[in-house]
Scaffold this motif. Structure first.
Motif, mmCIF file in Angstrom:
data_model
loop_
_atom_site.group_PDB
_atom_site.id
_atom_site.type_symbol
_atom_site.label_atom_id
_atom_site.label_comp_id
_atom_site.label_asym_id
_atom_site.label_seq_id
_atom_site.Cartn_x
_atom_site.Cartn_y
_atom_site.Cartn_z
ATOM 1 N N LEU A 29 0.830 -1.207 0.000
ATOM 2 C CA LEU A 29 0.000 0.000 0.000
ATOM 3 C C LEU A 29 0.864 1.257 0.000
ATOM 4 O O LEU A 29 1.936 1.277 0.614
ATOM 5 N N GLY A 30 0.371 2.307 -0.646
ATOM 6 C CA GLY A 30 1.056 3.599 -0.602
ATOM 7 C C GLY A 30 0.652 4.364 0.643
ATOM 8 O O GLY A 30 0.104 5.469 0.568
ATOM 9 N N ASN A 31 0.946 3.805 1.811
ATOM 10 C CA ASN A 31 0.523 4.415 3.069
ATOM 11 C C ASN A 31 1.703 4.668 4.002
ATOM 12 O O ASN A 31 1.636 4.406 5.202
ATOM 13 N N CYS A 32 2.788 5.233 3.445
ATOM 14 C CA CYS A 32 3.955 5.532 4.269
ATOM 15 C C CYS A 32 3.603 6.516 5.380
ATOM 16 O O CYS A 32 4.207 6.501 6.458
ATOM 17 N N TRP A 33 2.627 7.388 5.124
ATOM 18 C CA TRP A 33 2.199 8.353 6.137
ATOM 19 C C TRP A 33 1.678 7.640 7.382
ATOM 20 O O TRP A 33 1.937 8.061 8.516
ATOM 21 N N LEU A 34 0.972 6.541 7.173
ATOM 22 C CA LEU A 34 0.450 5.752 8.290
ATOM 23 C C LEU A 34 1.560 4.975 8.975
ATOM 24 O O LEU A 34 1.628 4.893 10.203
ATOM 25 N N MET A 35 2.470 4.387 8.177
ATOM 26 C CA MET A 35 3.566 3.609 8.743
ATOM 27 C C MET A 35 4.481 4.481 9.599
ATOM 28 O O MET A 35 4.923 4.061 10.675
ATOM 29 N N ALA A 36 4.768 5.704 9.123
ATOM 30 C CA ALA A 36 5.601 6.626 9.900
ATOM 31 C C ALA A 36 4.936 6.959 11.232
ATOM 32 O O ALA A 36 5.600 7.076 12.267
ATOM 33 N N SER A 37 3.623 7.092 11.214
ATOM 34 C CA SER A 37 2.883 7.420 12.435
ATOM 35 C C SER A 37 2.894 6.264 13.420
ATOM 36 O O SER A 37 3.066 6.459 14.622
ATOM 37 N N ILE A 38 2.710 5.040 12.920
ATOM 38 C CA ILE A 38 2.727 3.871 13.804
ATOM 39 C C ILE A 38 4.118 3.687 14.407
ATOM 40 O O ILE A 38 4.257 3.372 15.592
ATOM 41 N N ALA A 39 5.159 3.912 13.597
ATOM 42 C CA ALA A 39 6.525 3.798 14.113
ATOM 43 C C ALA A 39 6.764 4.811 15.223
ATOM 44 O O ALA A 39 7.382 4.496 16.250
ATOM 45 N N SER A 40 6.281 6.043 15.051
ATOM 46 C CA SER A 40 6.428 7.062 16.092
ATOM 47 C C SER A 40 5.645 6.676 17.339
ATOM 48 O O SER A 40 6.063 6.948 18.467
ATOM 49 N N LEU A 41 4.524 6.023 17.141
ATOM 50 C CA LEU A 41 3.661 5.618 18.255
ATOM 51 C C LEU A 41 4.395 4.682 19.217
ATOM 52 O O LEU A 41 4.174 4.724 20.424
#
Length: 435
Positions: free
Chosen positions: A95-107
């Motif tokens: 998926l083109g959802n790097c914005w979500l992955m970056a957020s989960i990693a920060s979480l």
């Protein structure tokens, strides 16, 4: 925070959360255990409908060959979390959802916040019934989201997000819960990290344009990280829609999480460093202070070991000066007072308002903006100056639209919205108001 306090916050959060789509996790799991069957979610089925509508639609190339499998079908002895949930557990899939992955990693950097979202004690052994649950903040209220553990795969491997540990599945199941809230997996393509950060914290995101960065932005970043705020960043370029790699191995139009900011002493003086992570789990910056670069020879062995500068995991250090020169935008999600780990925010007052702009009722026509301004919703905010501080106070204001991401598959696009902040001073003695 003590374990008792953490448990109390968890219980309070459970009590306050809505049951998303009226699905009760405990009741559904008990029913499955009684009937000796694994849960199959009828509201987010393991079908092409849950995958998407265009690129992942029923007849698309990307959806061809997709099979929905439970973790137990993919490996022996699957686990929800292995040795704690960390940022390396978040590796982007198809998926083109790097914005979500970056957020989960920060979480993952704040265990108290993460605990509220993912219920870390879930597992595949004790009373396992193929059902998991998460908490996601939606428009002013926490929602408890239930999912089954059937995940989309191709050739026996997870199609979307995965952990570096092949037997670990918390990140894949959290992505599924977020896809359910937003209608389907494909609705997660494209976005800004601040959106997901708000959904995982109930916080308020603010944006800094780095070509206009305030002189103290590095200190702002350090302070934000110390109080548990979530930080992400990206390189914005005009023209083209696809991500593009620079000569220094930085990806344009791609979200990175910022996981640390440190000052280190070198043989040539103090240096301000920022640590970033590519949610892909690989492809890292190759410039100064990158993994194993010559600059690390200027740092003491103790500092070098503490900063962990050599792992090939998509995470890397760079100087703050290089960061603001190469990146375009920084998002900081400021946490609100109800987040367990932010006791320093307890003195904040937090309020929210909900409504609809309707022409002729709560809003005027778009072609007569000045004449209709007075009909728009208006709210008074009183700012109380801290007499014991520096004589100043802070206010954060955010405006959001409901259901925009879920409506992507219908072709609906976000409306242009905004707000004005007007300053009024009231003289109590003279009973006069001036703008």
């Amino acid at each position: 925070m003590s374990q008792n306090n953490l448990a109390g916050n968890r219980l309070q959060a459970d009590t306050m959360a809505n049951k998303c789509l009226n699905q009760d996790y405990e009741a559904l799991r008990s029913q499955c255990l009684m009937q000796r069957r694994l849960f199959c979610d009828p509201l987010f089925p393991a079908t092409s409908k849950s995958l998407g509508y265009n690129e992942f639609g029923p007849n698309s190339v990307k959806a061809k060959g997709v099979e929905w499998k439970r973790p137990g079908d993919l490996c022996l002895r699957p686990q929800f979390i292995i040795s704690g949930a960390t940022r390396t557990d978040v590796c982007q899939g198809a998926l083109g959802n790097c914005w979500l992955m970056a957020s989960i990693a920060s979480l993952t950097l704040d265990k108290d916040i993460l605990t509220r979202v993912i219920y870390p004690k879930q597992n595949f052994t004790d009373k396992y019934a193929g059902i998991f649950h998460f908490q996601i903040w939606q428009y002013g209220k926490w929602e408890e989201v239930v999912v089954d553990d059937r995940l989309p795969t191709k050739n026996g491997k997870l199609l979307f997000v995965k952990s570096a540990e092949q037997k670990e599945f918390w990140s894949a199941l959290l992505e599924k819960a977020y896809a359910k809230v937003n209608g389907c997996y494909e609705n997660l393509c494209g976005g800004f990290p601040g959106e997901a950060q708000e959904d995982f914290t109930g916080g308020i995101a603010e944006c800094f344009l780095l070509n206009k960065a305030p002189s103290n932005l590095f200190d702002i970043m350090k302070k934000a990280l110390s109080r548990g705020s979530l930080l992400s960043t990206s390189i914005i370029v005009n023209g083209g829609e696809k991500e593009k790699l620079t000569q220094e191995q930085l990806m344009e139009k791609h979200a990175y999480s910022i996981t640390d900011a440190k000052e280190v002493q070198t043989s040539e003086g103090r240096v301000e460093l920022v640590r970033l992570r590519n949610p892909w789990g690989h492809i890292e910056w190759t410039g100064a202070w990158s993994d194993c670069s010559k600059e690390w020879s200027q740092v003491s062995p103790e500092d070098k070991a503490m900063l962990d500068c050599s792992a090939d995991d998509g995470e890397f250090w760079m100087t703050y000066a290089d960061y603001i020169k190469r990146y375009s935008k920084l998002d900081i999600c400021n946490l609100t007072p109800d987040v367990p780990s932010v006791d320093n925010l307890r003195s904040w007052n937090f309020c929210q308002f909900e409504g609809t702009w309707k022409v002729g009722a709560t809003a005027g026509g778009c072609f007569n903006f000045l004449a209709s301004f007075a009909t728009n919703p208006q709210f008074w905010v009183k700012l109380d100056i801290d007499s014991e501080g520096d004589g100043k106070c802070s206010v954060l204001v955010a405006l959001m639209q409901k259901g925009v991401r879920k409506a992507k598959q219908t072709g609906l696009k976000p409306c242009a919205i905004g707000f004005f902040i007007l300053r009024f001073q009231i003289s109590i003695r003279e009973s006069k108001m001036s703008a």
